[in-house]
Scaffold this motif. Structure first.
Motif, mmCIF file in Angstrom:
data_model
loop_
_atom_site.group_PDB
_atom_site.id
_atom_site.type_symbol
_atom_site.label_atom_id
_atom_site.label_comp_id
_atom_site.label_asym_id
_atom_site.label_seq_id
_atom_site.Cartn_x
_atom_site.Cartn_y
_atom_site.Cartn_z
ATOM 1 N N VAL A 199 0.656 17.867 1.188
ATOM 2 C CA VAL A 199 2.096 17.885 1.475
ATOM 3 C C VAL A 199 2.431 16.795 2.484
ATOM 4 N N GLN A 200 1.548 16.585 3.445
ATOM 5 C CA GLN A 200 1.780 15.606 4.512
ATOM 6 C C GLN A 200 1.957 14.193 3.978
ATOM 7 N N VAL A 201 1.239 13.837 2.911
ATOM 8 C CA VAL A 201 1.289 12.458 2.416
ATOM 9 C C VAL A 201 2.049 12.320 1.099
ATOM 10 N N LEU A 202 2.762 13.365 0.672
ATOM 11 C CA LEU A 202 3.585 13.236 -0.528
ATOM 12 C C LEU A 202 4.572 12.089 -0.349
ATOM 13 N N GLY A 203 4.621 11.212 -1.326
ATOM 14 C CA GLY A 203 5.498 10.055 -1.240
ATOM 15 C C GLY A 203 4.801 8.819 -0.714
ATOM 16 N N ALA A 204 3.542 8.978 -0.258
ATOM 17 C CA ALA A 204 2.782 7.819 0.250
ATOM 18 C C ALA A 204 1.573 7.566 -0.635
ATOM 19 N N GLU A 205 1.730 7.844 -1.915
ATOM 20 C CA GLU A 205 0.595 7.718 -2.833
ATOM 21 C C GLU A 205 0.035 6.301 -2.885
ATOM 22 N N ASP A 206 0.895 5.301 -2.874
ATOM 23 C CA ASP A 206 0.425 3.912 -2.940
ATOM 24 C C ASP A 206 -0.459 3.582 -1.734
ATOM 25 N N ALA A 207 -0.010 3.992 -0.556
ATOM 26 C CA ALA A 207 -0.777 3.737 0.661
ATOM 27 C C ALA A 207 -2.086 4.513 0.645
ATOM 28 N N LEU A 208 -2.051 5.728 0.099
ATOM 29 C CA LEU A 208 -3.256 6.547 0.035
ATOM 30 C C LEU A 208 -4.284 5.921 -0.909
ATOM 31 N N PHE A 209 -3.832 5.454 -2.066
ATOM 32 C CA PHE A 209 -4.753 4.814 -3.008
ATOM 33 C C PHE A 209 -5.335 3.529 -2.412
ATOM 34 N N ALA A 210 -4.488 2.787 -1.693
ATOM 35 C CA ALA A 210 -4.984 1.561 -1.053
ATOM 36 C C ALA A 210 -6.066 1.902 -0.026
ATOM 37 N N HIS A 211 -5.870 2.984 0.699
ATOM 38 C CA HIS A 211 -6.865 3.415 1.682
ATOM 39 C C HIS A 211 -8.171 3.801 0.995
ATOM 40 N N LEU A 212 -8.062 4.553 -0.112
ATOM 41 C CA LEU A 212 -9.256 4.987 -0.829
ATOM 42 C C LEU A 212 -10.029 3.803 -1.409
ATOM 43 N N GLU A 213 -9.318 2.720 -1.689
ATOM 44 C CA GLU A 213 -9.962 1.516 -2.217
ATOM 45 C C GLU A 213 -10.391 0.565 -1.106
ATOM 46 N N GLY A 214 -10.211 0.986 0.146
ATOM 47 C CA GLY A 214 -10.637 0.167 1.270
ATOM 48 C C GLY A 214 -9.688 -0.950 1.614
ATOM 49 N N ARG A 215 -8.428 -0.837 1.183
ATOM 50 C CA ARG A 215 -7.469 -1.924 1.424
ATOM 51 C C ARG A 215 -6.415 -1.565 2.465
ATOM 52 N N GLY A 216 -6.625 -0.476 3.194
ATOM 53 C CA GLY A 216 -5.645 -0.105 4.202
ATOM 54 C C GLY A 216 -6.088 1.148 4.933
ATOM 55 N N SER A 217 -5.363 1.453 6.003
ATOM 56 C CA SER A 217 -5.681 2.652 6.775
ATOM 57 C C SER A 217 -5.107 3.887 6.090
#
Length: 284
Positions: A199-217
């Motif tokens: 729930v906390q990161v709903l709407g930040a999916e792009d940033a979350l995927f970038a983080h999982l791929e090592g491209r962001g915090s």
């Protein structure tokens, strides 16, 4: 859905005409049986089908009809209507703003006092055109103003419907943010089943995927950032505020879905927690 029968019947197909898919679908959806039986053979024996292959054809048509009706019922559900409304509101707002930008560029070539944005469009819509070109610009402005009015009407609808559907979520997040959370989750039931971290990161999916791929915090928050509890907290403590807020939002969604009762205590607990977090700013 069950390929079953009522206790005294021979099968779900009893007293149903072979070409009556609607009645067959209702029987499939509502029927049940204590134990499996040789339904294809019983269907042939009762005259419902000429062969087992035909029975399976009839069963397939009945189950497809029942499934389509179940999907239609889910789409008519109140939370789905709220999702459609808030998405339409956001579409109307985005489109109105984009059209207003184009209008401002065009109107600026004709009127020295042409404004910008939605309010500029409203002012232009009230003008009395004197030339064919001005007629087109004013007509365009009226369309933009009408679309902005539709956005306002949709917002009013969302603000009136969200508290009825999700009283705790709407009270905690505000009706519009509550509706957007439900929309992002895909419905109130799905939101109610989500852990607070999601729930906390709903709407930040792009940033979350970038983080999982090592491209962001890792993102600290998604759309809940727009709420004062998160946006109004010092950046150093914003992560704590987002976690606390998301935790109570998850609880509110569960209460709304499973009981629908308003629970004042969870709102009081959240207010106290936010006071504690913000008190750190003063102490520091």
């Amino acid at each position: 859905m069950n390929d079953g029968t009522a206790p005294t019947g021979t099968g779900w197909f009893e007293d149903i005409a072979p070409d009556d898919a609607e009645s067959a679908s209702e029987a499939i959806a509502d029927g049940e049986a204590d134990e499996p039986r040789d339904w294809p053979a019983l269907a042939v024996e009762s005259g419902y089908a000429d062969s087992e292959d035909e029975y399976y054809d009839q069963l397939r048509e009945a189950t497809l009809t029942a499934t389509r009706e179940a999907v239609r019922e889910r789409e008519r559900a109140d939370d789905k209507q709220l999702v459609h409304a808030v998405r339409a509101m956001d579409d109307a707002e985005r489109t109105a703003n984009e059209l207003a930008e184009r209008l401002a560029e065009w109107a600026g070539t004709l009127y020295d006092d042409a404004g910008v944005g939605i309010e500029g469009a409203r002012d232009l819509a009230d003008k009395d055109p004197q030339t064919p070109v001005e007629e087109r610009v004013v007509s365009y402005a009226r369309r933009v103003a009408d679309l902005a009015d539709e956005r306002d009407d949709l917002r009013a609808f969302v603000e009136s419907r969200a508290p009825a559907l999700a009283p705790n979520l709407a009270e905690m997040a505000g009706p519009v943010l509550a509706a957007r959370l439900i929309a992002l989750a895909g419905g109130l039931e799905r939101l109610a089943k989500m852990p607070s971290g999601t729930v906390q990161v709903l709407g930040a999916e792009d940033a979350l995927f970038a983080h999982l791929e090592g491209r962001g915090s890792s993102p600290k928050h998604g759309i809940i950032y727009v709420h004062e509890y998160v946006r109004g907290t010092h950046p150093e403590h914003r992560g704590s505020a987002a976690r606390a807020f998301a935790g109570k939002l998850a609880i509110a969604a569960r209460i709304d879905h499973y009981s629908g009762e308003f629970k004042s205590e969870i709102h009081e607990e959240l207010a106290e927690r936010m006071e504690t977090i913000r008190a750190r700013e003063v102490a520091e």
